[in-house]
Design an enzyme around this catalytic site. Structure first.
Site, PDB file in Angstrom:
ATOM      1  N   CYS A   2     -29.396  10.350  19.800  1.00 14.06           N
ATOM      2  CA  CYS A   2     -30.340   9.800  20.783  1.00 14.06           C
ATOM      3  C   CYS A   2     -29.865   9.993  22.219  1.00 14.06           C
ATOM      4  O   CYS A   2     -28.665   9.998  22.491  1.00 14.06           O
ATOM      5  CB  CYS A   2     -30.511   8.309  20.547  1.00 14.06           C
ATOM      6  SG  CYS A   2     -31.064   7.914  18.900  1.00 14.06           S
ATOM      7  N   ARG A  27     -27.803  17.552  22.255  1.00 15.62           N
ATOM      8  CA  ARG A  27     -27.200  16.507  21.429  1.00 15.62           C
ATOM      9  C   ARG A  27     -27.895  16.393  20.070  1.00 15.62           C
ATOM     10  O   ARG A  27     -27.375  15.733  19.176  1.00 15.62           O
ATOM     11  CB  ARG A  27     -27.282  15.161  22.151  1.00 15.62           C
ATOM     12  CG  ARG A  27     -26.460  15.095  23.414  1.00 15.62           C
ATOM     13  CD  ARG A  27     -26.854  13.893  24.234  1.00 15.62           C
ATOM     14  NE  ARG A  27     -26.567  12.660  23.551  1.00 15.62           N
ATOM     15  CZ  ARG A  27     -25.495  11.923  23.731  1.00 15.62           C
ATOM     16  NH1 ARG A  27     -24.577  12.321  24.582  1.00 15.62           N
ATOM     17  NH2 ARG A  27     -25.303  10.815  23.084  1.00 15.62           N
ATOM     18  N   TRP A  76     -32.929  10.431  17.420  1.00 15.09           N
ATOM     19  CA  TRP A  76     -32.376  11.054  16.214  1.00 15.09           C
ATOM     20  C   TRP A  76     -32.449   9.963  15.165  1.00 15.09           C
ATOM     21  O   TRP A  76     -31.718   8.975  15.238  1.00 15.09           O
ATOM     22  CB  TRP A  76     -30.935  11.480  16.482  1.00 15.09           C
ATOM     23  CG  TRP A  76     -30.320  12.327  15.434  1.00 15.09           C
ATOM     24  CD1 TRP A  76     -30.617  13.630  15.146  1.00 15.09           C
ATOM     25  CD2 TRP A  76     -29.253  11.964  14.552  1.00 15.09           C
ATOM     26  NE1 TRP A  76     -29.801  14.084  14.149  1.00 15.09           N
ATOM     27  CE2 TRP A  76     -28.957  13.091  13.765  1.00 15.09           C
ATOM     28  CE3 TRP A  76     -28.506  10.795  14.346  1.00 15.09           C
ATOM     29  CZ2 TRP A  76     -27.972  13.071  12.790  1.00 15.09           C
ATOM     30  CZ3 TRP A  76     -27.534  10.791  13.372  1.00 15.09           C
ATOM     31  CH2 TRP A  76     -27.267  11.922  12.611  1.00 15.09           C
ATOM     32  N   ASN A 102     -30.318   3.443  22.335  1.00 15.94           N
ATOM     33  CA  ASN A 102     -29.395   4.221  21.497  1.00 15.94           C
ATOM     34  C   ASN A 102     -28.516   3.227  20.751  1.00 15.94           C
ATOM     35  O   ASN A 102     -28.117   2.217  21.330  1.00 15.94           O
ATOM     36  CB  ASN A 102     -28.471   5.096  22.355  1.00 15.94           C
ATOM     37  CG  ASN A 102     -29.191   6.261  22.979  1.00 15.94           C
ATOM     38  OD1 ASN A 102     -30.369   6.491  22.705  1.00 15.94           O
ATOM     39  ND2 ASN A 102     -28.485   6.999  23.813  1.00 15.94           N
ATOM     40  N   GLY A 103     -28.161   3.548  19.509  1.00 19.06           N
ATOM     41  CA  GLY A 103     -27.293   2.639  18.749  1.00 19.06           C
ATOM     42  C   GLY A 103     -28.055   2.032  17.582  1.00 19.06           C
ATOM     43  O   GLY A 103     -29.135   2.516  17.210  1.00 19.06           O
ATOM     44  N   GLU A 486     -11.216  24.263   8.516  1.00 19.18           N
ATOM     45  CA  GLU A 486     -12.043  24.404   9.718  1.00 19.18           C
ATOM     46  C   GLU A 486     -12.918  25.666   9.626  1.00 19.18           C
ATOM     47  O   GLU A 486     -14.089  25.641  10.015  1.00 19.18           O
ATOM     48  CB  GLU A 486     -11.136  24.434  10.963  1.00 19.18           C
ATOM     49  CG  GLU A 486     -11.845  24.657  12.287  1.00 19.18           C
ATOM     50  CD  GLU A 486     -12.879  23.610  12.661  1.00 19.18           C
ATOM     51  OE1 GLU A 486     -13.016  22.598  11.948  1.00 19.18           O
ATOM     52  OE2 GLU A 486     -13.593  23.836  13.652  1.00 19.18           O
ATOM     53  N   LYS A 490     -16.976  25.527   9.810  1.00 21.53           N
ATOM     54  CA  LYS A 490     -17.747  26.272  10.811  1.00 21.53           C
ATOM     55  C   LYS A 490     -18.848  27.075  10.127  1.00 21.53           C
ATOM     56  O   LYS A 490     -19.984  27.083  10.573  1.00 21.53           O
ATOM     57  CB  LYS A 490     -16.862  27.234  11.610  1.00 21.53           C
ATOM     58  CG  LYS A 490     -15.948  26.644  12.661  1.00 21.53           C
ATOM     59  CD  LYS A 490     -16.611  26.261  13.961  1.00 21.53           C
ATOM     60  CE  LYS A 490     -17.096  24.846  13.952  1.00 21.53           C
ATOM     61  NZ  LYS A 490     -16.181  23.749  14.046  1.00 21.53           N
ATOM     62  N   GLU A 493     -21.611  24.748   8.758  1.00 22.97           N
ATOM     63  CA  GLU A 493     -22.380  24.069   9.794  1.00 22.97           C
ATOM     64  C   GLU A 493     -23.486  24.935  10.376  1.00 22.97           C
ATOM     65  O   GLU A 493     -24.593  24.472  10.580  1.00 22.97           O
ATOM     66  CB  GLU A 493     -21.463  23.700  10.980  1.00 22.97           C
ATOM     67  CG  GLU A 493     -20.636  22.482  10.811  1.00 22.97           C
ATOM     68  CD  GLU A 493     -19.813  22.214  12.063  1.00 22.97           C
ATOM     69  OE1 GLU A 493     -19.914  21.110  12.589  1.00 22.97           O
ATOM     70  OE2 GLU A 493     -19.065  23.106  12.530  1.00 22.97           O
ATOM     71  N   HIS A 509      -6.045  25.438  -9.488  1.00 21.69           N
ATOM     72  CA  HIS A 509      -6.354  24.188 -10.184  1.00 21.69           C
ATOM     73  C   HIS A 509      -7.849  23.915 -10.206  1.00 21.69           C
ATOM     74  O   HIS A 509      -8.267  22.761 -10.137  1.00 21.69           O
ATOM     75  CB  HIS A 509      -5.590  23.037  -9.518  1.00 21.69           C
ATOM     76  CG  HIS A 509      -4.108  23.260  -9.534  1.00 21.69           C
ATOM     77  ND1 HIS A 509      -3.369  23.201 -10.693  1.00 21.69           N
ATOM     78  CD2 HIS A 509      -3.245  23.598  -8.565  1.00 21.69           C
ATOM     79  CE1 HIS A 509      -2.103  23.467 -10.422  1.00 21.69           C
ATOM     80  NE2 HIS A 509      -2.004  23.715  -9.122  1.00 21.69           N
ATOM     81  N   LYS A 608     -24.374  16.689  17.981  1.00 19.19           N
ATOM     82  CA  LYS A 608     -23.126  16.974  18.684  1.00 19.19           C
ATOM     83  C   LYS A 608     -22.238  15.748  18.731  1.00 19.19           C
ATOM     84  O   LYS A 608     -21.034  15.819  18.582  1.00 19.19           O
ATOM     85  CB  LYS A 608     -23.455  17.459  20.102  1.00 19.19           C
ATOM     86  CG  LYS A 608     -22.235  17.757  20.968  1.00 19.19           C
ATOM     87  CD  LYS A 608     -21.499  18.965  20.428  1.00 19.19           C
ATOM     88  CE  LYS A 608     -20.254  19.308  21.197  1.00 19.19           C
ATOM     89  NZ  LYS A 608     -19.347  20.121  20.376  1.00 19.19           N
TER      90      LYS A 608
END
Ligand code: G6P
Length: 613
Positions: A2, A27, A76, A102-103, A486, A490, A493, A509, A608
């Site tokens: 948001c 965002r 969002w 927001n929140g 990582e 990437k 995502e 394993h 983000k």
């Protein structure tokens, strides 16, 4: 995630609000809305999808075009699906009060029941709507002003909020408050711009006031008053935003992510800037000076963060144990406070966060401080909540990171962790010659990253051969095991290819069962003490006809015999390798996403900055 924008001044509020929302688009959001005061009433337009949809609606509305005061929001979804009704602003029963938020209001169910019992009719499924009705209740029940009603309402609320509130009975006033969600007030000449993110403010002014938790501001054309939500006046300092608008723009690259990957040499130089004293051969970290004695005495380090920052923390575990010989643990920030971790006054808790606003990381930090730990931050966004709530810290100085997939923040997090580990190591046991070697090696890193980046074209060609494969593996050992994680993250995502990262030896394993002809397997295999072992793992994949892409040390021509493709990185001491070996993996993900036609900078379902739990 948001975003909030508010404006009061002489310009057309609508244009400033819409432009501000566009600056916050990066965002992530799913719907948006604006509310402008026309002189008589509040006029609201909302839409799902892009900010441009709201813009079109607002442009066609004369009342909205006329106003010079208003609030706006990108949502969002958390409570209730993304649709026009659930989009903010939310109003009270007679549309005289409008709120953007927001929140998360955690006790919204209880509050909703209470308000419903008093006759409130709810239009949306959101937690935010509760706020608009609650403020209205207090406003109509004798509060002297909008701010008093907001204060009364916030006393009833548990959860997190950054809010901006307007009321048609008190034109030309915006009341803002924060607890757990960032809010900044830009102070221009004869105008104020409120936003949840500096990106929406900087084109108007660099002068800002950062609100702290439990603080609020009442903004009118005559000025701004700041106070706590309990109405105790507070004096706030006007500070300067460090980032320019130009820095935030794409700088000629097709995507922010590519720009940020390519910026890494410069970002790392900035992170190192002034911190390597090559005359006295020591690390200088101004942000840690006031706690330097406590640092040396620390008995254990706990590194915490989310997503990419968590992977940086995993590399940190190797760095701190290896270079500083301090027992180190890594915790997912989201798990930290729920599992009663053993933290005491001998513990050093380090929160890693690009944005400095990630809700889980902030909560972990607060938990750690409550338990007596010394809390440090490794943060990029200057003045962010995590940066302000830590006892001390080191900024990344990587510049704004806009692409949702974190890249330059990761490499700079590794650089800063290395600096801290070296500083502690030297004070505890490390010899000066060893220290000298690492420091010299660090100074070479920016130029070495440049050499890796020159291979972007090669990486694109390699990726093109495998981009239709839906399952990839990333394998590494030691310092390069977190790099494997990582690399896989990437790729997932932004290209939506399924990928798993693993310590190479773990492959036997279970995951080896997945390997079949043509499956791409990326090995991070620079020269190190386990190099021979990783060659063994490569053989195992080859025997099962997997396609092998290796990241190896320059000069290691021998590895090419075992692999389908090799991407070379310059030689450097093993603890610094992740800073170089991650770069080809970032490029890999980028080129895969472009080849698959994905929205690189705004991948689906991701945000983000995750400022809710
Ligand atoms: C989100 C982003 C990730 C990021 C993580 C932590 O999930 O999509 O790229 O690594 O948050 O963010 P932070 O700002 O705390 O580093």
């Amino acid at each position: 995630m948001c975003g909030i924008v508010g404006y009061i001044g002489n310009k057309r509020a609508c244009s400033v609000l819409i432009e501000g929302l566009k600056r916050l688009e990066y965002r992530g959001y799913d719907s948006a809305g604006v509310c402008v005061f026309s002189g008589e009433a509040l006029h609201i337009r909302k839409a799902t999808g892009r900010v441009a949809e709201v813009e079109a609606l607002a442009c066609a509305d004369r009342d909205i075009q006329a106003g010079t005061c208003g609030i706006a929001h990108t949502r969002w979804a958390t409570h209730g699906e993304p649709n026009e009704v659930n989009a903010h602003p939310h109003c009270n029963h007679d549309n005289r009060i409008a709120v953007v938020h927001n929140g998360i209001i955690e006790n919204y169910v209880t509050l909703k029941q209470f308000l419903a019992s008093k006759g409130c009719v709810f239009r949306s499924q959101t937690d935010t709507e509760v706020l608009s009705h609650l403020i209205s209740e207090f406003y109509e029940d004798g509060a002297d002003s909008l701010e008093e009603a907001v204060q009364a309402a916030l006393r009833e609320v548990s959860g997190t909020y950054g809010i901006a509130v307007v009321c048609s009975d008190e034109p030309d006033k915006i009341v803002v408050a924060r607890k757990g969600s960032p809010l900044i007030v830009g102070v221009g000449s004869d105008e104020y711009i409120v936003a949840s993110d500096a990106a929406a403010i900087i084109e108007h002014t660099a002068n800002v006031v950062y609100l702290n938790d439990n603080e609020m501001a009442v903004i009118t054309r005559d000025g701004m008053r700041t106070m706590t939500v309990d109405n105790v006046p507070v004096t706030k300092e006007v500070q300067q935003i460090e980032w320019s608008l130009e820095q935030i723009a794409k700088g000629g690259y097709e995507h922010f992510m590519l720009k940020e990957i390519m910026e890494q040499p410069e970002a790392v130089r900035m992170s190192l800037g002034g911190r390597l004293d090559l005359r006295e051969m020591r690390v200088k970290l101004g942000g840690l000076e006031k706690v330097s004695r406590d640092l040396v005495r620390a008995r254990k380090v706990i590194l915490t963060g989310c997503g990419t920052a968590w992977h940086a923390a995993l590399v940190g575990e190797y760095l701190f144990e290896d270079l500083a010989r301090i027992p180190t643990e890594v915790e997912y920030a989201s798990e930290f406070r729920y599992r009663n971790p053993i933290v005491d006054d001998g513990s050093l808790v380090i929160a890693l966060s690009q944005s400095g606003e990630t809700a889980d990381t902030l909560a972990a930090l607060r938990e750690a401080r409550e338990k007596g730990a010394l809390a440090l931050g490794i943060v990029n966004a200057v003045g962010s909540t995590i940066a302000r709530e830590t006892d001390a810290g080191v900024y990344l100085h990587a510049g704004p990171e806009i692409g949702v997939a974190s890249t330059k923040a990761f490499t700079c997090q590794l650089v800063v962790e290395t600096l801290i580990a070296l500083m502690l190591g030297r004070r505890r046991f490390m010899s000066q010659p060893t220290m000298d070697q690492y420091m010299q090696a660090l100074t070479r890193i920016p130029e070495q990253i440049e050499r890796v980046l020159e291979q972007s074209g090669l990486v694109r060609q390699i990726v093109a051969e495998h981009v239709d494969r839906d399952n990839w593996l990333f394998l590494g050992r030691g310092y390069n095991y977190p790099v494997a994680l990582e690399g896989a993250l990437k790729l997932k995502e932004i290209s939506y290819i399924h990928a798993e990262g693993l310590p190479a030896a773990e492959m036997k394993h279970g995951p080896i069962a997945l390997i079949h002809e043509g499956m791409p397997v990326v090995f991070i295999a620079p020269r190190c003490s386990t190099y021979e072992k990783i060659l063994g793992n490569i053989e195992e994949v080859r025997a099962r006809r997997g396609r092998i892409i290796a990241v190896a040390t320059e000069g290691d021509t021998g590895i090419a015999r075992y692999c389908d493709h090799v991407i070379y990185v310059p030689d450097c001491p093993v603890p610094l390798q992740p800073i170089l070996t991650v770069v080809p993996l970032q490029l890999m993900a980028y080129h895969a996403a472009v080849a698959r036609g994905c929205n690189v900078d705004k991948p689906r379902n991701l945000a983000k900055s995750v400022t809710v739990e």
